[in-house]
Design an enzyme around this catalytic site. Structure first.
Site, short mmCIF file in Angstrom:
data_model
loop_
_atom_site.label_atom_id
_atom_site.label_comp_id
_atom_site.label_asym_id
_atom_site.label_seq_id
_atom_site.Cartn_x
_atom_site.Cartn_y
_atom_site.Cartn_z
N ARG A 110 0.88 -1.36 0.02
CA ARG A 110 -0.12 0.29 -0.45
C ARG A 110 0.70 1.28 0.08
O ARG A 110 2.19 1.57 0.56
CB ARG A 110 -0.56 0.15 1.22
CG ARG A 110 -2.06 -1.26 1.43
CD ARG A 110 -2.84 -1.48 2.63
NE ARG A 110 -3.69 -2.18 2.35
CZ ARG A 110 -4.13 -3.26 2.19
NH1 ARG A 110 -2.72 -3.65 1.92
NH2 ARG A 110 -4.81 -4.68 1.94
N HIS A 147 -0.46 -2.40 -4.72
CA HIS A 147 -0.10 -3.55 -5.40
C HIS A 147 0.15 -2.84 -6.85
O HIS A 147 0.38 -3.45 -8.33
CB HIS A 147 -0.79 -5.08 -5.55
CG HIS A 147 -1.11 -5.90 -4.62
ND1 HIS A 147 0.30 -5.04 -3.69
CD2 HIS A 147 -1.52 -6.72 -3.95
CE1 HIS A 147 0.57 -6.50 -2.83
NE2 HIS A 147 -1.04 -7.05 -2.85
N HIS A 193 3.61 -13.17 -5.10
CA HIS A 193 2.19 -12.97 -4.23
C HIS A 193 2.13 -14.21 -5.00
O HIS A 193 0.65 -14.91 -4.37
CB HIS A 193 1.24 -11.79 -5.07
CG HIS A 193 0.54 -11.66 -3.89
ND1 HIS A 193 -0.32 -12.56 -3.58
CD2 HIS A 193 0.33 -10.44 -2.68
CE1 HIS A 193 -1.49 -11.83 -2.68
NE2 HIS A 193 -0.52 -10.50 -2.46
N SER A 194 2.64 -15.77 -4.72
CA SER A 194 2.59 -17.01 -4.17
C SER A 194 1.70 -17.11 -3.09
O SER A 194 2.61 -16.46 -1.46
CB SER A 194 3.46 -18.83 -4.43
OG SER A 194 4.03 -18.08 -5.69
N TYR A 195 0.75 -17.55 -2.92
CA TYR A 195 -0.19 -18.14 -1.34
C TYR A 195 0.34 -20.13 -1.44
O TYR A 195 0.21 -20.85 -2.45
CB TYR A 195 -1.57 -18.20 -2.06
CG TYR A 195 -2.03 -17.04 -1.54
CD1 TYR A 195 -2.93 -16.54 -1.07
CD2 TYR A 195 -1.94 -16.50 -3.19
CE1 TYR A 195 -3.57 -15.41 -1.39
CE2 TYR A 195 -2.68 -15.27 -3.90
CZ TYR A 195 -2.92 -14.07 -2.29
OH TYR A 195 -4.02 -13.08 -2.42
N ASP A 215 -1.96 -10.14 7.47
CA ASP A 215 -2.06 -8.92 6.98
C ASP A 215 -1.14 -8.14 7.50
O ASP A 215 -1.19 -6.66 7.44
CB ASP A 215 -3.44 -8.26 6.02
CG ASP A 215 -3.12 -7.90 4.46
OD1 ASP A 215 -1.84 -7.44 4.07
OD2 ASP A 215 -4.66 -7.80 4.25
N GLU A 270 5.59 -12.17 1.58
CA GLU A 270 5.37 -11.26 0.86
C GLU A 270 7.06 -10.18 0.79
O GLU A 270 6.95 -9.52 1.90
CB GLU A 270 4.58 -10.83 -0.01
CG GLU A 270 3.05 -10.64 0.19
CD GLU A 270 2.40 -10.33 0.07
OE1 GLU A 270 1.87 -9.08 -0.64
OE2 GLU A 270 1.40 -10.92 1.11
#
Length: 302
Positions: free
Chosen positions: A64, A88, A161-163, A219, A266
């Site tokens: 952000r 992003h 940004h892999s989960y 987050d 991240e």
């Protein structure tokens, strides 16, 4: 849309030219079976409608930015915002762009390198930026190396940004997590940094010693510990798969989405660094090279 697969005896990686996305990352569980440890779609054609940045390269600035933009060298740059927040990279960040596949190598240390050229004032950012991301596998390690150069001073903050999902369970509560991050970046109700770094000791975000995630959800931007061998470690006893995260970055946003069981690491600079002069600088000048080098190391636990 193009798809590239590289592999060695430990890891198979499938990458798309759209968003430089990691579509699949296959590693072996404790029974020798390959498991895809990232969340992704089965078909490349599904990614343009994705809203979660699944496996994507996020930029030109990951995270952000407040105040509708930033000031650099006494000039204001206005960025697109939603509810006052730039996220992003804007309306069409790097994760929504078609990248060029520059090189694919299937040798002893296979790699694929992709590039994207971001024009001056794309999404409001100054400078013509040449960005590259290299995915390389060496033994049981995945290297993700972001680099960038510019012809005009700008700000840049790239990340993957892999989960990660380390087993087939419908929860991550049982994952064990360790974060070598003694402080986190304090954020307000809009998840924008206040400018303060606060100790994690005594809070729900204290994972300096490995423990189960439980009901903690993230987050959360953390400050990494320069003296530690790795920034994060996570493992599931149900699959036996563990993963260490190593990075040269000062920050790491840990994120757990609401809609599915997974966790992001991240590795990046702090969010909103352009508006906080005491944060690590995100400024890239001409004749400099931005470099985010991170390693995701897989192993087995008993």
């Amino acid at each position: 849309m193009k798809q590239v697969t590289i592999s060695n005896p430990f890891i198979t990686l499938i990458v798309l030219d759209y968003g430089a996305v990691i579509q699949k990352l296959l590693v072996k569980d404790d029974e020798g079976r390959y498991m895809n440890v990232v969340v992704g779609y089965n078909y490349p054609s599904q990614y343009p409608s994705d809203t979660a940045s699944l496996g994507a390269c996020v930029g030109r600035y990951a995270g952000r930015i407040s105040n509708g933009g930033f000031n650099l060298d006494f000039k204001n740059y206005t960025l697109p915002t939603v509810n006052g927040i730039h996220l992003h990279g804007g309306n069409q960040g790097f994760g929504k762009k078609h990248w060029t596949i520059e090189e694919v190598n299937h040798g002893d240390e296979p790699f694929v390198r992709l590039s994207y050229f971001s024009k001056h004032l794309e999404e409001g950012y100054p400078g013509n930026l040449k960005a590259t991301v290299t995915y390389k596998i060496r033994n049981n390690e995945l290297y993700i190396i972001h680099e960038a150069t510019t012809d005009l001073s700008t700000v840049v903050n790239l990340t993957n940004h892999s989960y990660f999902k380390l087993d087939n369970e419908n929860s991550i509560d049982h994952y064990f997590l360790k974060l070598n991050c003694p402080k986190k970046v304090e954020t307000d109700k809009n998840l924008l940094p206040t400018g303060k770094l606060t100790p994690v000791s005594g809070t729900e975000y204290d994972f300096k010693s490995a423990r189960q995630i439980g009901k903690t959800r993230f987050d959360t931007p953390f400050a990494t510990d320069d003296d530690s061998s790795f920034a994060a470690m996570v493992y599931s006893k149900r699959s036996g798969i563990s993963m260490e995260v190593h990075t040269n970055q000062r920050g790491m946003v840990v994120y757990t989405p609401k809609g599915f069981p997974a966790i992001c690491f991240e590795t990046q600079n702090f969010p909103d660094a352009p508006n906080h002069p005491h944060f690590p600088s995100s400024v890239l000048r001409p004749n400099e090279t931005y470099r985010n080098a991170s390693i995701f190391k897989f192993d087995l636990v008993t």
